[in-house]
Structure formats: C-alpha cells, structure tokens
Enzyme design. Structure first.
Site, PDB file in Angstrom:
ATOM      1  N   HIS A  43      -9.530  -3.473  10.231  1.00 37.26           N
ATOM      2  CA  HIS A  43      -9.480  -3.325   8.785  1.00 37.26           C
ATOM      3  C   HIS A  43      -9.954  -4.585   8.056  1.00 37.26           C
ATOM      4  O   HIS A  43     -10.284  -4.513   6.863  1.00 37.26           O
ATOM      5  CB  HIS A  43      -8.048  -3.016   8.336  1.00 37.26           C
TER       6      HIS A  43
ATOM      7  N   GLU B  36      -9.735   4.328   6.225  1.00 41.56           N
ATOM      8  CA  GLU B  36      -8.896   4.789   7.333  1.00 41.56           C
ATOM      9  C   GLU B  36      -9.674   5.619   8.349  1.00 41.56           C
ATOM     10  O   GLU B  36      -9.523   5.427   9.562  1.00 41.56           O
ATOM     11  CB  GLU B  36      -7.693   5.567   6.801  1.00 41.56           C
TER      12      GLU B  36
ATOM     13  N   GLY C 221       3.216   2.415  10.482  1.00 43.63           N
ATOM     14  CA  GLY C 221       3.054   1.752  11.763  1.00 43.63           C
ATOM     15  C   GLY C 221       2.763   0.282  11.596  1.00 43.63           C
ATOM     16  O   GLY C 221       3.332  -0.570  12.280  1.00 43.63           O
ATOM     17  N   ALA C 222       1.878  -0.032  10.661  1.00 45.18           N
ATOM     18  CA  ALA C 222       1.507  -1.420  10.406  1.00 45.18           C
ATOM     19  C   ALA C 222       0.691  -1.463   9.122  1.00 45.18           C
ATOM     20  O   ALA C 222       0.275  -0.432   8.594  1.00 45.18           O
ATOM     21  CB  ALA C 222       0.714  -1.997  11.570  1.00 45.18           C
ATOM     22  N   MET C 223       0.443  -2.682   8.626  1.00 43.28           N
ATOM     23  CA  MET C 223      -0.301  -2.861   7.377  1.00 43.28           C
ATOM     24  C   MET C 223      -1.249  -4.032   7.509  1.00 43.28           C
ATOM     25  O   MET C 223      -0.870  -5.108   7.952  1.00 43.28           O
ATOM     26  CB  MET C 223       0.684  -3.084   6.228  1.00 43.28           C
TER      27      MET C 223
ATOM     28  N   GLU D 286       0.849  -1.186   0.000  1.00 46.21           N
ATOM     29  CA  GLU D 286       0.000   0.000   0.000  1.00 46.21           C
ATOM     30  C   GLU D 286       0.886   1.238   0.000  1.00 46.21           C
ATOM     31  O   GLU D 286       1.819   1.322   0.809  1.00 46.21           O
ATOM     32  CB  GLU D 286      -0.915   0.029   1.218  1.00 46.21           C
TER      33      GLU D 286
ATOM     34  N   HIS E 100      -6.625  -1.463  15.342  1.00 48.24           N
ATOM     35  CA  HIS E 100      -6.855  -0.774  14.065  1.00 48.24           C
ATOM     36  C   HIS E 100      -6.639  -1.726  12.887  1.00 48.24           C
ATOM     37  O   HIS E 100      -7.486  -1.829  11.992  1.00 48.24           O
ATOM     38  CB  HIS E 100      -5.908   0.422  13.954  1.00 48.24           C
ATOM     39  N   GLU E 101      -5.504  -2.421  12.893  1.00 54.44           N
ATOM     40  CA  GLU E 101      -5.207  -3.301  11.764  1.00 54.44           C
ATOM     41  C   GLU E 101      -6.172  -4.478  11.712  1.00 54.44           C
ATOM     42  O   GLU E 101      -6.581  -4.908  10.621  1.00 54.44           O
ATOM     43  CB  GLU E 101      -3.755  -3.789  11.831  1.00 54.44           C
TER      44      GLU E 101
ATOM     45  N   ASN F 236      -2.682  -6.205   5.593  1.00 52.43           N
ATOM     46  CA  ASN F 236      -2.774  -7.248   4.570  1.00 52.43           C
ATOM     47  C   ASN F 236      -3.667  -8.395   5.041  1.00 52.43           C
ATOM     48  O   ASN F 236      -3.540  -8.870   6.158  1.00 52.43           O
ATOM     49  CB  ASN F 236      -1.383  -7.818   4.262  1.00 52.43           C
TER      50      ASN F 236
END
Length: 877
Positions: free
Chosen positions: A308, A327, A268-270, A128, A304-305, A272
């Site tokens: 998602h 987001e 911070g993080a993703m 991303e 948060h991740e 996937n």
C-alpha cells in the site's frame, strides 16, 4: 425510506473540495481521563472549486468537545461559526488563512475503535475510513492531502514509546515526568492515513537495504509478552520490500518503517504511511502458537500493507467509491507475491475458494454492489469481498489481457503520473490502455455492474473439416438497482486435450488460448483439430464467473488425470464431487438410500496412491467442497441435507479407503522439529486431512491417534487439528478433557484462546448453540475485543450451519441479540455480523420468516447505527 433515516451518498454527487489543506500541525497531550488535541491548519480555497465564496465545512463528531477556534491569530466566538454533531461550519473565511482548533476527546471511552482509542492501556488510532473526524475537526476526505507534523506529549513512565507517521525530527522532556516526540511526514497524505501510538512497548528491530543501497531500519513494536512472535513478520516484510523492488520497481521512501501490534482492532491491519498498525492476530507468530495457515496469512497481510505504500499511499483514491483502486490492486499484488513465495496453483485455488464461496454469495444477496459502488450510507459497510477480492480479479483480468510486461509498463505510468495525487479507477484503467493500445471501454463494466456473470458453453466437432467450435453465452442476473446488465468483456483461457490427455497446440503453438468474449453470444472456431477434444475451460480461473458446461463424470476424471493446468485439475475434482454430492442430496430429500459413486472413490484412491504428485496439490484435491460452497450452488439451501450428505461422503471415503488414509497419515506424520517450508506444510496438511477422514469412523483406535497427536505435537498446526477432531467426535469425555487441557495450557495467550473459542463455535454438536451461549459467560470472553467476538459469535453464525440454522430460530435470535448489544459499542463489528441474516432468501419459507423477523427487530432498535441500519434495511428491501 423515511427522511429521518440515514440518507445515501451518491458517486454522481461528487464535488471537489472547496478548500485544500497544505500543512497540518498536530499537538496531542495524552491524559488518563482526557486527551487534548491542538490542530493548526494552513488552508486555501481550491482553485478547482466553482462555488464562489463557499463556506468552510469541517467534518467532526458528537464526541468532540470544542474548546477554542482561532483564525489568523483571532479567537472566534460562538456566533462566528455553526456547530452540529457532524460539522463545524464557518461561513466567512479568507482565501488563504490559518485555522487553529483545540478539542478535548476521551480515548479511554471510545469502544468504536475508530479515531484515537485505547487498547490494553495503549493509545492507538484507526482513521480509515472516517475516523480522523473523531480526533479533531478536519476535511476528512481522501482527496484532501496535506503534509503532517505531529507532536505527542505523555507520561514518560507509562508511555515511553510515542509514534506517528514519517520520521522523528525532535524530542525532549517537560514537567511532571512527561516527554514529547515530534514526527514529520514529508509526503502529502489524506487524514485517513494518519496514525498515532503511545504505549509501553518493546522494540524488535531489523534492517533492510534497498536496491539503491539505502539502509532502512525496520521496527516492530509489541507488548513484552509477545517478544518471541516477531521474527516471521519481519522476514515477511523484507521479502515484500525486495519483491516490490524487483517486480514493480518500487523502493521504500521514508527513513524507517514501523509496525505496531494491537489486540483491539476492527480490521486486519492499516497501512498508515510509515507506521502500519496491525491486529495482533495478523502479525504475531511462532510455531507453538500459530498454525501453518496463519503463518501464510500473516505473510500475505504484511505484504499487503507494505505494498500500500505505493498502491494506496503515494497514489490514493479520490473518494471512497474508488476504494478498490487501492484495495483491489493491492490484493492482486499481495496474491502474486504469495504465489511467488509458494505454490502458484495452490494459492490460486485458495483465492478462488474464497471468491466462489463468499463473494459470489455477496453478489447474489441484498448487499450486492459493483466493484466501484454507486452509493452508500456508511462507507465502513463497503470494505467488502466485492471491493477487495473481486476488485483484485478485475486487475488480474487486465494483467491477463495485457500480459506481464505491458502491465508493468502500465503500473509504472500509473505510479509516475499520479504520484502524490488522489485519483479514480478510470485513471488506473486509462494508464493500462495508453501503454497497450487496447480499448478497455467495455471492460470498465466490471467496475460499474454488480453480480456474477454466468457463462453457458456448448461445443460441436466437425470431423470432415477437423474443426472444433465453442459457443459461449454470457448473462448476469439482476441485482439491486441494476435490473439489466450489458455484456462484459471477459477473458476466457481455453485448452483442448486430445484422447491421450495431451494439449493440442493452438494459436502460435501455445497450449492455452485466451478468448475475448465481448458479445452476449460468440462462437470461437479452432482449426486443425484431429479428433473431438475435451475442453479445459477457464484455465487458471481467468475470470470471476460461473461456468456451465455439460461435462460427464468420465470427462471430469479424465481432466483430473491429464489437464496440464493445475487449477483445472483441481477444479475437475471439485466438479466431480459437487455433481455426486448434489445427486446424493436429491436422494436424501426423496428418502432414497444413498450410494457413493465408485468414480469418486477410484479418483481418491488414485490420488492417494500416486507418490509422484505435488503433495500440496494432493491436499487440495482431497478436500471435498465445503458446505458453504454447496449452499451457494443450491437454488434453496437445505441445511440438514447438505451437512448430512457431505458427512456421508466423507465417512464412505474413509471406510473404503481406510488403509490408504492410514498410510498417508503415518507417512506424513511429523517426526522432526517444526519447519515452515512448502514440503513440510504439505506433509502436515496431508497428515491432518487424513486424520479428519479417519475420525469420521469413530473408532477407539483412531481416537487414540488423535489423542496422541494432541498430546505430543510440537506445533500449533498439529495440536489444533487434533483438538478440532476431538471437539467434533462422539467420545464426550475425551472431547471435554482435550478442550479443558488446551485451555489450561494456553489460557495466558490471547491469540491461542481465540482459536479455542473458534474450535468450539464450529463444532457440529447438537448443543452447539447452548455451548456458544455458555462461552459468552466465560471469563476469557471480552465483548469489547473484536477478535473474541469474531472467534466465537462470528465463527458460529458463519461456519456452523446446522447449529446456527436451527429450525426453532434460536440461532437467529442469538445473533440478533448480540448485534443489538454490539451496535451500541462498535457499529462496524455489529454490521459485519449481520451477513448470515442478509442471505435469508436462499432458505426455506419457515427459516425465511424467522430470519426476516430478526432483521426487523434489529431495525426497530432505538438509536441503531448507520452501519447496521444500512445492512438490515437493504436486506429487507
């Protein structure tokens, strides 16, 4: 703008993709010097595309080495396609076909940390927003969703762990000590959600049982050195999964959920799908190495991740202009989760502090843009506070307008209707309209207009008719490309306090009434009000606006003591502090001797003396407004005046309330083992806040307190707090001794060393810049590690106002030097470091001249990336 410069992409030019990819098969052969990538794509023409016989244009990157191209089993020659640095174009293709592509890439040389790269010898990805095109040629856009199957081949000895999205379906061994694993993700996703990890990693495992009884293994992969830092993240993950089931009815969908900790990571993080990749600083924690604030931050980021998985993965954004669709909504969700896990009022205070200090500044600067931007040059520049935090506030306003139950119905409809699709913010708002019957047409301006609205409030009381009126006028300053703003639809939560400080019952007997401001000016009338009330305005910070009402200092003390809204009690204290500090700044600039208003001293004395108050709230109330917030409120930022006056106020409070601060310190001093709960966190905050005030006195007795805490603390919160005070003190020998002792103790822990760099970068020393420059040469500093860069360069330039904004301009030259160097390696990090220079218009004429000179110098750099070009050019435009 020159035609040779990067050109903007506009939302108005959006067109549906000409082709769709139903299935994506990937095959990776991870090597020491190069990685071979084979892709097999099942393509078809998009029936929604109106362009007849459109050519296939696949996104790519100049780093790709194309080795082979095959359509339906037939090899293509060079004359069958067109290849540029960013596109692979095939003019004549069937309506349905299979495209096979072989590329060679070099992850070990990929310092941009986009696409496939190596971190400490481990292969990992960050796709991303547009990183997948650095792996292979593809329709790298979020509205092209495909089912992925991924096979990874690598040395079994060096890379025993091979991970990708979804569920593992097969594995085996091949020649030369290599092995392979095949992963299958049954849910269609865009390329930006693709993930791959290959490395020598340890596994820490847990289990979550879903509401329907499914058992989900939770797997956290880390380097061996970090095995003792995993428990907190896994606990946070389980709390997040349960909360999402209970609050949103969303159950996890795959057979396993995986997290990998990576040291080199731009973000911070993703999120996937099924394989979240985290910056190690955002997932690894234990009390010896991690502060209370970091524990809470990690809990929020893990949540948060995970959230998602639905708000971003199962339903994703149609194009990058809609980034806040996933987001903003997810930040709102993680904020509500954190509020439910701790103190709702304290969480609200923390969120609003970030918004008003940093996002409002973004709204007022050259990079100001709507929550849904109208254009961009480089999408990476729009992962901003506006898209995230302000986007979350927009969702929060919808939640407030609809109420909890209708909002849940709206989110259910949104998830059910658009599952597996790529959609827009309008689709989200429409779902909320449908379930509530409310017309949110005007409300949509929050997505399309940039800037922070201002509310000017006046009132009058009619004693003859027991009638109280509030008149609210809204306005919004011009921003780039938007000279005139239309009125917003703004929810304004209001309470009225009688002369005894009690809430006056309003509509329906409620203590708070939600006013809906839609006109440029509206008057709201309250009947049966027995005496002139004190208004409690914008309760809970019900909208992201600047509120202006002529409160007297006595009114603010009254609200601090009586307001039933916890946020507004804190807000009254902040307004009182701001008013007094601004008055002292005027005295300072006029050369008058400053005297601290006894109202503030008395307010602090009352708060410190009242043991019945929520101690977490007390810790927030005793914090003075930051230098950054005071600067945001100023027409022109006077760096030295703000810093010196704020320090004067801190020292004056410490001098007059020394006994109370000392009692607060001793009363809250940690005596037992470390606990991570609300009461213990509040105690440590009060202890360390009291120490910070006392250290302004610069006495040997207080110095000894700080040294004893530094030497004896059993947790990083207390250790780092004491070190911070010692790093800022006037006792040079003791300061240097503490910094050296800390490094010697923790030099093997990368995350703690980041904190060591940050403490020194933020210290308000006369030689702060020279100290930071020397630390660039320290053996522990790594220019290729974004965490190190942020910890030293980012903290100095963003948080050390007096050091960075030196009158000689050397702080500005220092930053531009680092940006130019970084831009060639990691454009994303370079462009984000530019932020302090973009706000040059807020400073005096000499500093303006110095800052703009450095921006021009950056723009003149040969080969400047699109990322840095966009920020620098807009800053000067």
């Amino acid at each position: 703008m020159s035609k040779n410069n990067p050109q903007p992409i506009h939302l108005k030019d959006y067109r549906v993709p000409s082709f769709l990819i139903d299935k994506t098969d990937l095959h990776f052969e991870l090597g020491d010097k190069a990685t071979l990538v084979k892709s097999k794509l099942s393509l078809r023409r998009n029936p929604a595309c109106t362009v007849a016989n459109a050519a296939l244009e696949l996104n790519g990157d100049k780093s790709l080495n194309l080795r082979r191209l095959v359509i339906d089993g037939k090899d293509l020659s060079v004359g069958d396609y067109e290849l540029s640095e960013e596109l692979l174009r095939l003019a004549d293709v069937p309506d349905y076909f299979t495209l096979e592509c072989v590329t060679l890439i070099n992850p070990q040389d990929n310092t941009s940390l986009e696409g496939l790269y190596q971190s400490n010898g481990m292969f990992c990805t960050q796709c991303e927003a547009e990183g997948f095109r650095k792996i292979t040629y593809y329709l790298d856009r979020p509205d092209v969703m495909s089912v992925f199957t991924t096979t990874i081949v690598a040395s079994k000895n060096r890379f025993p762990v091979l991970l990708s999205n979804g569920n593992p379906v097969d594995q085996g061994e091949v020649d030369n000590g290599r092995h392979w694993v095949t992963w299958e993700d049954p849910f269609p996703k865009p390329a930006y959600l693709f993930a791959l990890v290959g490395g020598d990693l340890e596994l820490v495992e847990d289990l979550f049982i879903t509401a329907s009884g499914r058992q989900i293994p939770l797997r956290l992969y880390v380097e061996k050195k970090d095995l003792n830092k995993c428990e907190h993240a896994l606990d946070a993950l389980k709390r997040s999964m349960r909360w999402d089931e209970e609050v949103y009815g969303r159950e996890y969908d795959l057979d396993i959920f995986m997290i990998v900790a990576v040291d080199h990571f731009n973000m911070g993080a993703m999120e996937n799908k099924g394989l979240n990749i985290f910056n190690s600083s955002c997932v690894l924690a234990n009390p010896q190495t991690t502060t209370d604030d970091a524990f809470q931050r990690i809990e929020g980021i893990v949540a948060h991740e995970y959230f998602h998985n639905w708000s971003g993965n199962r339903v994703t954004c149609r194009d990058w202009f809609q980034l806040s669709l996933k987001e903003g909504f997810t930040v709102f969700r993680d904020s509500e989760f954190s509020a439910d896990m701790g103190s709702r009022t304290v969480k609200r205070i923390e969120d609003v502090n970030v918004l008003r200090t940093a996002q409002f500044a973004e709204d007022a600067g050259p990079m100001a843009h709507p929550v849904r931007p109208a254009s961009y040059i480089e999408i990476s520049n729009f992962y901003t506070l506006t898209v995230y935090e302000k986007g979350a506030e927009v969702v929060r306003m919808i939640h407030r307008l609809l109420g909890k139950d209708l909002f849940r119905k709206g989110s259910d409809l949104y998830f059910d209707r658009y599952d597996g699709q790529a959609v827009t913010t309008d689709d989200f708002v429409a779902a909320m309209e449908e379930v509530s019957g409310q017309d949110l047409t005007q409300f949509r301006r929050w997505y399309s207009q940039a800037g922070t609205p201002r509310l000017d409030v006046t009132d009058e009381y009619d004693p003859a008719n027991n009638c109280y009126r509030l008149t609210i006028e809204q306005s919004c300053a011009p921003s780039p490309g938007q000279p005139v703003k239309q009125p917003y639809h703004i929810p304004v939560a209001v309470g009225l306090l009688d002369e005894e400080g009690k809430d006056i019952p309003l509509t329906g007997g409620e203590s708070t009434e939600l006013l809906q401001l839609k006109e440029q000016s509206q008057t709201f009338t309250f009947e049966n009000i027995p005496s002139k009330p004190v208004p409690s305005l914008l309760r809970g910070f019900s909208a992201p606006v600047k509120l202006c009402y002529n409160y007297s200092r006595e009114d603010l003390v009254f609200l601090m003591s009586h307001d039933s809204d916890g946020f507004n009690r804190w807000e009254a204290g902040q307004k009182l502090s701001v008013d007094i500090i601004q008055g002292l700044i005027a005295d300072y600039r006029a050369g008058r001797e400053g005297v601290l208003d006894s109202l503030l001293v008395d307010a602090f004395r009352k708060v410190l003396s009242d043991r019945s108050l929520d101690q977490a709230m007390v810790a927030k109330v005793l914090l003075l407004p930051s230098e950054a917030y005071l600067g945001e409120l100023a027409e022109e930022i006077d760096v030295e005046a703000i810093h010196n006056v704020r320090e004067f106020v801190r020292k004056s409070l410490a001098t007059q309330l020394q006994d109370l601060f000392m009692d607060c310190y001793r009363r809250n001093r940690s005596t037992g083992g470390y606990e991570l709960n609300a009461e213990a966190v509040a105690q440590r905050r009060l202890q360390n806040l009291s120490l910070a005030y006392l250290m302004t006195l610069n006495t040997p007795a207080v110095l000894k307190l700080a040294q004893e805490q530094f030497q004896n603390a059993d947790n990083m919160t207390d250790t780092l707090s004491a070190l911070t005070q010692l790093a800022n003190c006037e006792f040079v020998e003791e300061r240097d001794s503490a910094l050296d002792a800390f490094y010697q103790r923790w030099h093997d822990d990368s995350l703690v060393v980041n904190q060591w760099f940050s403490v020194q970068a933020s210290a308000a020393r006369d030689d702060a810049l020279e100290q930071v420059q020397s630390l660039l040469e320290h053996s522990a500093f790594d220019f290729k590690n974004p965490n190190r860069v942020r910890a030293l360069i980012g903290v100095f330039c963003n948080q050390n106002s007096v050091g960075f904004h030196r009158l000689d301009g050397k702080g500005y030259r220092f930053l531009s030097d680092q940006i130019i160097k970084l831009d060639a390696m990691n454009p994303q990090i370079a462009s984000r470091l530019l932020t302090p220079l973009t706000r040059w218009k807020k400073y005096d004429s000499e500093r303006k001249k110095l800052m703009t000179a450095e921006l021009k110098r950056i723009l003149d750099t040969k080969g400047l990336s699109k990322d840095s070009f966009e920020v620098a050019s807009k800053s000067l435009g």
